[in-house]
Design a protein around this motif. Structure first.
Motif, PDB file in Angstrom:
ATOM      1  N   ARG A 190      14.290  64.687  41.682  1.00 56.26           N
ATOM      2  CA  ARG A 190      13.861  63.697  41.396  1.00 56.26           C
ATOM      3  C   ARG A 190      13.013  62.539  40.867  1.00 56.26           C
ATOM      4  O   ARG A 190      13.449  61.843  40.294  1.00 56.26           O
ATOM      5  N   GLU A 191      11.880  63.339  40.539  1.00 56.13           N
ATOM      6  CA  GLU A 191      11.056  62.797  39.521  1.00 56.13           C
ATOM      7  C   GLU A 191      11.156  62.621  38.047  1.00 56.13           C
ATOM      8  O   GLU A 191      11.365  62.179  37.173  1.00 56.13           O
ATOM      9  N   ARG A 192      11.740  63.904  38.015  1.00 57.74           N
ATOM     10  CA  ARG A 192      12.318  63.774  36.531  1.00 57.74           C
ATOM     11  C   ARG A 192      13.580  62.638  36.492  1.00 57.74           C
ATOM     12  O   ARG A 192      12.980  61.909  35.137  1.00 57.74           O
ATOM     13  N   LEU A 193      14.288  62.451  36.923  1.00 61.41           N
ATOM     14  CA  LEU A 193      15.421  61.410  36.758  1.00 61.41           C
ATOM     15  C   LEU A 193      14.311  59.817  37.330  1.00 61.41           C
ATOM     16  O   LEU A 193      14.592  59.085  36.251  1.00 61.41           O
ATOM     17  N   ALA A 194      13.237  60.424  38.109  1.00 61.09           N
ATOM     18  CA  ALA A 194      12.798  58.456  38.236  1.00 61.09           C
ATOM     19  C   ALA A 194      11.537  58.397  36.453  1.00 61.09           C
ATOM     20  O   ALA A 194      11.323  56.849  36.212  1.00 61.09           O
ATOM     21  N   VAL A 197      26.833  57.582  36.111  1.00 55.15           N
ATOM     22  CA  VAL A 197      26.238  57.498  36.350  1.00 55.15           C
ATOM     23  C   VAL A 197      24.609  57.254  35.351  1.00 55.15           C
ATOM     24  O   VAL A 197      23.739  56.177  35.214  1.00 55.15           O
ATOM     25  N   ALA A 198      25.112  57.450  34.395  1.00 60.59           N
ATOM     26  CA  ALA A 198      24.254  58.071  33.346  1.00 60.59           C
ATOM     27  C   ALA A 198      24.251  57.007  32.279  1.00 60.59           C
ATOM     28  O   ALA A 198      23.341  56.393  31.533  1.00 60.59           O
ATOM     29  N   ASN A 199      25.157  56.836  31.961  1.00 62.57           N
ATOM     30  CA  ASN A 199      25.555  55.256  31.044  1.00 62.57           C
ATOM     31  C   ASN A 199      24.864  54.531  32.485  1.00 62.57           C
ATOM     32  O   ASN A 199      24.854  53.228  31.242  1.00 62.57           O
ATOM     33  N   ALA A 200      25.928  54.121  32.959  1.00 62.10           N
ATOM     34  CA  ALA A 200      25.280  53.095  33.550  1.00 62.10           C
ATOM     35  C   ALA A 200      23.869  52.835  34.016  1.00 62.10           C
ATOM     36  O   ALA A 200      23.451  51.833  33.879  1.00 62.10           O
ATOM     37  N   VAL A 201      22.714  53.695  33.676  1.00 66.63           N
ATOM     38  CA  VAL A 201      21.275  53.637  34.250  1.00 66.63           C
ATOM     39  C   VAL A 201      21.336  53.659  33.195  1.00 66.63           C
ATOM     40  O   VAL A 201      20.626  52.591  32.742  1.00 66.63           O
ATOM     41  N   LEU A 252      13.132  58.941  33.593  1.00 61.24           N
ATOM     42  CA  LEU A 252      13.358  59.090  32.259  1.00 61.24           C
ATOM     43  C   LEU A 252      13.973  57.347  32.431  1.00 61.24           C
ATOM     44  O   LEU A 252      14.096  56.540  31.558  1.00 61.24           O
ATOM     45  N   ILE A 253      14.376  57.059  33.975  1.00 60.11           N
ATOM     46  CA  ILE A 253      14.642  56.292  34.408  1.00 60.11           C
ATOM     47  C   ILE A 253      13.290  54.994  33.874  1.00 60.11           C
ATOM     48  O   ILE A 253      13.717  53.155  32.550  1.00 60.11           O
ATOM     49  N   ARG A 254      12.609  55.185  34.184  1.00 63.82           N
ATOM     50  CA  ARG A 254      11.245  54.136  33.652  1.00 63.82           C
ATOM     51  C   ARG A 254      10.784  54.077  32.282  1.00 63.82           C
ATOM     52  O   ARG A 254      10.760  53.016  31.727  1.00 63.82           O
ATOM     53  N   HIS A 255      11.293  55.112  31.548  1.00 62.22           N
ATOM     54  CA  HIS A 255      11.210  55.408  29.517  1.00 62.22           C
ATOM     55  C   HIS A 255      12.129  54.727  29.262  1.00 62.22           C
ATOM     56  O   HIS A 255      11.296  53.300  28.658  1.00 62.22           O
ATOM     57  N   GLN A 256      13.143  54.237  29.743  1.00 61.74           N
ATOM     58  CA  GLN A 256      14.453  53.839  28.961  1.00 61.74           C
ATOM     59  C   GLN A 256      13.738  52.716  29.280  1.00 61.74           C
ATOM     60  O   GLN A 256      13.625  51.410  28.292  1.00 61.74           O
ATOM     61  N   ALA A 257      13.084  51.762  30.958  1.00 57.43           N
ATOM     62  CA  ALA A 257      13.079  50.317  30.933  1.00 57.43           C
ATOM     63  C   ALA A 257      11.666  49.855  30.096  1.00 57.43           C
ATOM     64  O   ALA A 257      12.211  48.603  29.785  1.00 57.43           O
ATOM     65  N   LEU A 258      10.898  51.060  30.018  1.00 59.31           N
ATOM     66  CA  LEU A 258       9.540  50.750  29.391  1.00 59.31           C
ATOM     67  C   LEU A 258      10.149  50.408  27.966  1.00 59.31           C
ATOM     68  O   LEU A 258       9.499  49.540  27.176  1.00 59.31           O
ATOM     69  N   ASP A 285      10.282  49.655  37.231  1.00 57.68           N
ATOM     70  CA  ASP A 285       9.702  50.247  39.389  1.00 57.68           C
ATOM     71  C   ASP A 285      11.141  49.753  39.699  1.00 57.68           C
ATOM     72  O   ASP A 285      11.865  49.900  40.748  1.00 57.68           O
ATOM     73  N   THR A 286      11.306  48.095  39.347  1.00 54.20           N
ATOM     74  CA  THR A 286      13.075  48.227  40.060  1.00 54.20           C
ATOM     75  C   THR A 286      14.229  48.384  39.887  1.00 54.20           C
ATOM     76  O   THR A 286      15.308  49.163  40.366  1.00 54.20           O
ATOM     77  N   CYS A 287      14.238  49.250  38.321  1.00 54.57           N
ATOM     78  CA  CYS A 287      15.147  49.509  38.247  1.00 54.57           C
ATOM     79  C   CYS A 287      15.185  50.980  38.929  1.00 54.57           C
ATOM     80  O   CYS A 287      16.250  51.957  38.872  1.00 54.57           O
ATOM     81  N   VAL A 288      13.751  51.910  38.870  1.00 54.46           N
ATOM     82  CA  VAL A 288      13.827  52.707  39.268  1.00 54.46           C
ATOM     83  C   VAL A 288      13.968  53.121  41.223  1.00 54.46           C
ATOM     84  O   VAL A 288      15.014  54.029  41.671  1.00 54.46           O
ATOM     85  N   ALA A 289      14.332  52.160  41.987  1.00 56.58           N
ATOM     86  CA  ALA A 289      13.913  51.079  42.952  1.00 56.58           C
ATOM     87  C   ALA A 289      15.798  51.085  43.740  1.00 56.58           C
ATOM     88  O   ALA A 289      16.557  51.171  44.412  1.00 56.58           O
ATOM     89  N   LEU A 290      16.577  50.868  42.379  1.00 55.96           N
ATOM     90  CA  LEU A 290      17.538  50.632  42.055  1.00 55.96           C
ATOM     91  C   LEU A 290      17.961  51.954  42.578  1.00 55.96           C
ATOM     92  O   LEU A 290      19.509  51.801  43.726  1.00 55.96           O
ATOM     93  N   VAL A 291      18.035  52.967  41.916  1.00 57.87           N
ATOM     94  CA  VAL A 291      18.982  53.710  41.935  1.00 57.87           C
ATOM     95  C   VAL A 291      18.224  54.946  42.593  1.00 57.87           C
ATOM     96  O   VAL A 291      19.286  55.705  43.024  1.00 57.87           O
ATOM     97  N   LEU A 292      17.225  55.606  42.405  1.00 61.02           N
ATOM     98  CA  LEU A 292      16.403  56.225  43.896  1.00 61.02           C
ATOM     99  C   LEU A 292      15.712  55.447  45.034  1.00 61.02           C
ATOM    100  O   LEU A 292      14.671  55.426  45.437  1.00 61.02           O
ATOM    101  N   ARG A 293      16.552  55.107  45.738  1.00 58.54           N
ATOM    102  CA  ARG A 293      15.998  54.648  46.692  1.00 58.54           C
ATOM    103  C   ARG A 293      15.163  55.359  48.027  1.00 58.54           C
ATOM    104  O   ARG A 293      15.397  56.296  48.275  1.00 58.54           O
TER     105      ARG A 293
END
Length: 205
Positions: free
Chosen positions: A99-103, A170-174, A105-111, A197-205
């Motif tokens: 969970r931490e790793r996916l969060a 899912v990976a491509n969607a993220v 990665l999502i945060r990294h890509q968004a920023l 934060d929004t992107c992480v919350a949408l994927v990892l509720r």
């Protein structure tokens, strides 16, 4: 009978420094950043080395010390974008908690995209200007980048952190969700951290 072997004669002058100086690297980095702004504003076809030189207050001849052709400059813009992105995801790949790793990665890509929208606007929109070999190299690195997201999604699904599904989709969607921000993100109004934060919350509720 003892014999001695004389040392080869020394060449005169200073030894050649095979590595570029820090000053050279800093100036080239600045040129790449300005080129991204120029190519975003005018497009790759309309933007020119003259535009880049003018934006930096340089003569075009001075710019030729660093790049010989406009296509070389576009390649450097792409190299900077994909290298920064890939280096970070390879570091995050070692996080043990799925969970931490996916969060992360999502945060990294968004920023990554929201903090440098000009660079990634060129990366996503101007690849038609790349030479064939450069395009192939970028494609290979993008495959490695996507692979890290797929592996993280697979691990998160196995751990029950996200619902089951096709990890590739899912990976491509993220990546798509976190990349499209270069089209609308306004740093005067929007916060990169809030978007992440929004992107992480949408994927990892």
């Amino acid at each position: 009978m003892n014999t001695t072997q004389s040392d080869p004669p020394r060449k005169r002058g200073r030894p050649r420094n095979l590595e570029p100086s820090q000053e050279y690297r800093d100036r080239l980095e600045n040129i790449v950043r300005v080129a991204a702004d120029v190519f975003q504003a005018h497009g790759y076809e309309a933007g020119s080395l003259d535009d880049v030189a003018a934006a930096m207050g340089l003569r075009k001849a001075s710019l030729y010390y660093y790049v010989k052709r406009k296509s070389d400059l576009l390649r450097l813009v792409f190299e900077r974008a994909i290298t920064v992105a890939l280096t970070e995801v390879e570091t995050l790949a070692h996080l043990a908690d799925p969970r931490e790793r996916l969060a992360a990665l999502i945060r990294h890509q968004a920023l990554l995209v929201t903090r440098d929208p000009a660079l990634f606007a060129v990366f996503f929109d101007q690849r038609a200007g790349l030479e064939h070999a450069d395009l192939a190299d970028v494609g290979h690195k993008e495959h490695l980048y996507l692979r890290q997201f797929i592996l993280a999604v697979e691990a998160a699904m196995a751990a029950g952190a996200i619902p089951p599904g096709d990890p590739r989709l899912v990976a491509n969607a993220v990546i798509g969700m976190t990349s499209w921000s270069y089209k609308w993100f306004d740093a005067r109004r929007d916060s990169p951290e809030a978007f992440a934060d929004t992107c992480v919350a949408l994927v990892l509720r």
